[in-house]
Write a protein that holds these residues in place. Structure first.
Motif, PDB file in Angstrom:
ATOM      1  N   HIS A 186     -34.290 -18.412  12.660  1.00 46.44           N
ATOM      2  CA  HIS A 186     -32.886 -18.572  12.975  1.00 46.44           C
ATOM      3  C   HIS A 186     -32.288 -19.853  12.471  1.00 46.44           C
ATOM      4  N   LYS A 187     -32.442 -20.213  11.055  1.00 49.37           N
ATOM      5  CA  LYS A 187     -32.130 -21.371  10.552  1.00 49.37           C
ATOM      6  C   LYS A 187     -30.661 -21.652  10.810  1.00 49.37           C
ATOM      7  N   SER A 188     -29.886 -20.753  10.469  1.00 47.03           N
ATOM      8  CA  SER A 188     -28.660 -20.915  10.524  1.00 47.03           C
ATOM      9  C   SER A 188     -28.025 -21.174  11.861  1.00 47.03           C
ATOM     10  N   ASN A 194     -49.305 -10.703  18.593  1.00 48.15           N
ATOM     11  CA  ASN A 194     -48.122 -10.496  17.917  1.00 48.15           C
ATOM     12  C   ASN A 194     -46.871 -10.177  19.028  1.00 48.15           C
ATOM     13  N   ASN A 195     -47.039  -9.345  19.875  1.00 49.96           N
ATOM     14  CA  ASN A 195     -46.197  -8.948  20.954  1.00 49.96           C
ATOM     15  C   ASN A 195     -46.363  -9.258  22.186  1.00 49.96           C
ATOM     16  N   GLY A 196     -47.014 -10.742  22.334  1.00 53.90           N
ATOM     17  CA  GLY A 196     -47.234 -11.241  23.498  1.00 53.90           C
ATOM     18  C   GLY A 196     -46.445 -12.265  24.100  1.00 53.90           C
ATOM     19  N   PHE A 197     -45.299 -12.452  23.441  1.00 57.40           N
ATOM     20  CA  PHE A 197     -44.293 -13.545  24.081  1.00 57.40           C
ATOM     21  C   PHE A 197     -43.127 -12.612  24.189  1.00 57.40           C
ATOM     22  N   TYR A 198     -42.588 -12.985  25.338  1.00 54.01           N
ATOM     23  CA  TYR A 198     -41.040 -12.583  25.599  1.00 54.01           C
ATOM     24  C   TYR A 198     -40.192 -13.596  26.147  1.00 54.01           C
ATOM     25  N   PRO A 199     -38.734 -13.676  25.740  1.00 51.71           N
ATOM     26  CA  PRO A 199     -38.334 -12.381  25.042  1.00 51.71           C
ATOM     27  C   PRO A 199     -38.576 -12.545  23.749  1.00 51.71           C
ATOM     28  N   ASN A 200     -38.233 -11.204  22.856  1.00 49.48           N
ATOM     29  CA  ASN A 200     -38.661 -11.282  21.536  1.00 49.48           C
ATOM     30  C   ASN A 200     -37.475 -12.297  20.834  1.00 49.48           C
ATOM     31  N   ILE A 201     -37.790 -13.105  19.988  1.00 56.86           N
ATOM     32  CA  ILE A 201     -36.804 -13.847  19.006  1.00 56.86           C
ATOM     33  C   ILE A 201     -36.733 -13.632  17.893  1.00 56.86           C
ATOM     34  N   ASP A 202     -37.547 -12.612  17.046  1.00 55.23           N
ATOM     35  CA  ASP A 202     -37.533 -12.181  15.728  1.00 55.23           C
ATOM     36  C   ASP A 202     -36.245 -11.427  15.381  1.00 55.23           C
ATOM     37  N   GLY A 203     -36.117 -11.457  14.296  1.00 59.61           N
ATOM     38  CA  GLY A 203     -35.132 -10.471  13.719  1.00 59.61           C
ATOM     39  C   GLY A 203     -33.752 -10.785  13.872  1.00 59.61           C
ATOM     40  N   PRO A 204     -32.856 -10.176  13.354  1.00 58.70           N
ATOM     41  CA  PRO A 204     -31.470 -10.341  13.429  1.00 58.70           C
ATOM     42  C   PRO A 204     -30.740 -10.393  14.723  1.00 58.70           C
ATOM     43  N   GLY A 231     -32.474 -11.306  17.310  1.00 57.01           N
ATOM     44  CA  GLY A 231     -33.232 -12.264  18.405  1.00 57.01           C
ATOM     45  C   GLY A 231     -32.450 -13.098  19.205  1.00 57.01           C
ATOM     46  N   PRO A 232     -31.184 -13.463  18.674  1.00 59.16           N
ATOM     47  CA  PRO A 232     -30.491 -14.477  19.826  1.00 59.16           C
ATOM     48  C   PRO A 232     -29.934 -13.283  20.954  1.00 59.16           C
ATOM     49  N   ALA A 233     -29.415 -12.210  20.447  1.00 57.34           N
ATOM     50  CA  ALA A 233     -28.820 -11.409  21.519  1.00 57.34           C
ATOM     51  C   ALA A 233     -29.814 -11.085  22.413  1.00 57.34           C
ATOM     52  N   ASP A 234     -31.223 -10.653  22.045  1.00 57.53           N
ATOM     53  CA  ASP A 234     -32.308 -10.379  22.732  1.00 57.53           C
ATOM     54  C   ASP A 234     -32.545 -11.490  23.935  1.00 57.53           C
ATOM     55  N   VAL A 235     -32.261 -12.694  23.426  1.00 54.69           N
ATOM     56  CA  VAL A 235     -32.794 -13.990  24.224  1.00 54.69           C
ATOM     57  C   VAL A 235     -31.665 -13.973  25.597  1.00 54.69           C
ATOM     58  N   LYS A 236     -30.273 -13.652  25.056  1.00 54.15           N
ATOM     59  CA  LYS A 236     -29.372 -13.843  26.046  1.00 54.15           C
ATOM     60  C   LYS A 236     -29.416 -12.881  26.994  1.00 54.15           C
ATOM     61  N   ALA A 237     -29.773 -11.423  26.600  1.00 53.68           N
ATOM     62  CA  ALA A 237     -29.910 -10.452  27.275  1.00 53.68           C
ATOM     63  C   ALA A 237     -30.932 -10.769  28.377  1.00 53.68           C
ATOM     64  N   PHE A 238     -32.224 -11.370  27.878  1.00 54.16           N
ATOM     65  CA  PHE A 238     -33.229 -11.567  28.936  1.00 54.16           C
ATOM     66  C   PHE A 238     -32.747 -12.757  30.029  1.00 54.16           C
TER      67      PHE A 238
END
Length: 406
Positions: free
Chosen positions: A6-8, A244-254, A256-263
């Motif tokens: 998420h460079k931007s 590949n799926n051993g880390f949480y929350p998932n930060i990958d993909g568009p 990612g930020p929403a997933d982290v906030k939800a976590f």
């Protein structure tokens, strides 16, 4: 890891943070900032009002009102026309924007085989990371470990210390721990070799990456990576590492930020209530809030540990190895990193010809350079605690250890 995906977001956060630091100043003690800022639509944390919990790590966004944000004042004057620096040019951005995302976007052109990587690894990497990536010399182990998973999908090797009787620590290697293979490529390209980072071509980086993946037994599209296997951007993007799926929350993909906030928003479930308790703890989940808290114990506690566990934080007394002389110990602490091999560009201990060339200018000159530093060699090997006589002892030791044996 947000830098990778998420460079931007990273750039945006940096810009906001730098602006806030420029415009804010600490309030004097007489300020009324310690009084809660009133707002009909906001909650509060301590004495400060908040808008909502929107920070990426589950934190809060504080209100800005009347020139005050928490304990700081900010400049309310218009900044129109105020400008520092200039926008980066397209070429400047291109020079820095080298991230390769997990989907392969950003990977450069190039290719390299496992066999080529074997030769490059031996020449550029083995002195620190050991033969075949097995670890050594205080640098990370890159290969090895059991990639099999338990019934919960957790890589078994990563649980080593949780099982009674096991003595090995978790094997956190590329094959067992790393989630994304593109990270391996970018790290080697940008930071390796240790002494000369960014000196490898893209083809060489692909080759070393291929070699390490092969040593970890990684398959690409079900194909085993033999010595003849050639890795490129397209193939690297297809690599799926065991963890590949051993880390949480998932930060990958568009998302990612929403997933982290939800976590972080569901703190009670994912992190805990945040209420700390050390004695006479009550379970906040009990109906009356007075129920004794459940004590959770380690299922596979290891007790036969040598040395035994202790709450004393003092470091154990140093025990000198009688088989190593004082001067060799000083060499190990201050000079061995660069002089153990010639990979760092320094004459290797024991290399007769290299030291013959070094001492051709005179031993006094060699000692002078060792004390004051020259080229890539720091003064006193980077150890300012050494006194000149000790540096001379080390130089004499290295010279004597590098003479031709008769």
């Amino acid at each position: 890891m947000f830098k990778l995906d998420h460079k931007s977001i990273l750039i945006g956060i940096s810009a906001v943070a730098s602006t806030a630091l420029f415009l804010t100043g600490c309030l004097p003690s007489s300020s009324n900032a310690s009084e809660k800022v009133q707002s009909k639509t906001s909650a509060s944390v301590g004495v400060y009002s908040i808008k909502n919990k929107t920070a990426i790590d589950g934190g809060v966004t504080y209100l800005r009102e009347n020139g005050v944000e928490t304990a700081y004042r900010y400049n309310e004057q218009s900044t129109k026309g105020v400008s520092f620096g200039r926008p980066a040019t397209a070429n400047e951005i291109k020079a820095w924007d080298l991230d390769a995302l997990p989907d392969g976007s950003g990977l450069p052109e190039g290719e390299g085989s496992v066999e080529e990587g074997d030769e490059l690894y031996e020449a550029q990497c083995a002195s620190c990371h050991g033969d075949f990536g097995g670890g050594g010399n205080g640098y990370p182990q890159l290969t090895g470990g059991n990639q099999s998973k338990d019934e919960n999908g957790i890589v078994i090797t990563l649980k080593n210390q949780r099982e009674y009787g096991k003595t090995d620590a978790p094997k956190r290697t590329v094959g067992t721990y790393w989630p994304k293979a593109t990270t391996l490529f970018t790290y080697i390209r940008d930071a390796m070799p240790y002494a000369t980072p960014k000196s490898l071509s893209n083809n060489e980086v692909y080759a070393i990456t291929a070699y390490l993946l092969a040593q970890n037994g990684i398959k690409i599209d079900g194909e085993k990576m033999t010595e003849e296997y050639v890795l490129d951007a397209e193939k690297l993007a297809k690599v799926v590492l065991p963890n590949n799926n051993g880390f949480y929350p998932n930060i990958d993909g568009p998302t990612g930020p929403a997933d982290v906030k939800a976590f972080f928003a569901d703190r009670a479930k994912n992190i805990g209530s945040g209420t700390r308790c050390m004695t006479d703890c009550k379970d906040p989940g009990g109906q009356d809030g007075k129920t004794e808290a459940t004590v959770v114990k380690i299922g596979y506690e290891m007790k036969d540990v040598v040395p035994a566990y202790s709450t004393i934080r003092d470091l154990p007394p140093e025990v000198e190895d009688a088989s190593i002389s004082k001067v060799e110990r000083m060499y190990n602490e201050s000079c061995k990193l660069c002089h153990a091999t010639d990979k760092m560009g320094a004459p290797a201990l024991g290399d007769v010809e290299a030291w013959r060339a070094v001492t051709a200018k005179g031993v006094d000159k060699v000692v002078y350079n060792a004390i004051h530093g020259m080229g890539g060699m720091p003064a006193k090997g980077g150890n300012e605690d050494l006194i000149p006589s000790e540096v001379k002892e080390i130089v004499d030791f290295m010279i004597e250890s590098s003479q031709e044996k008769h």
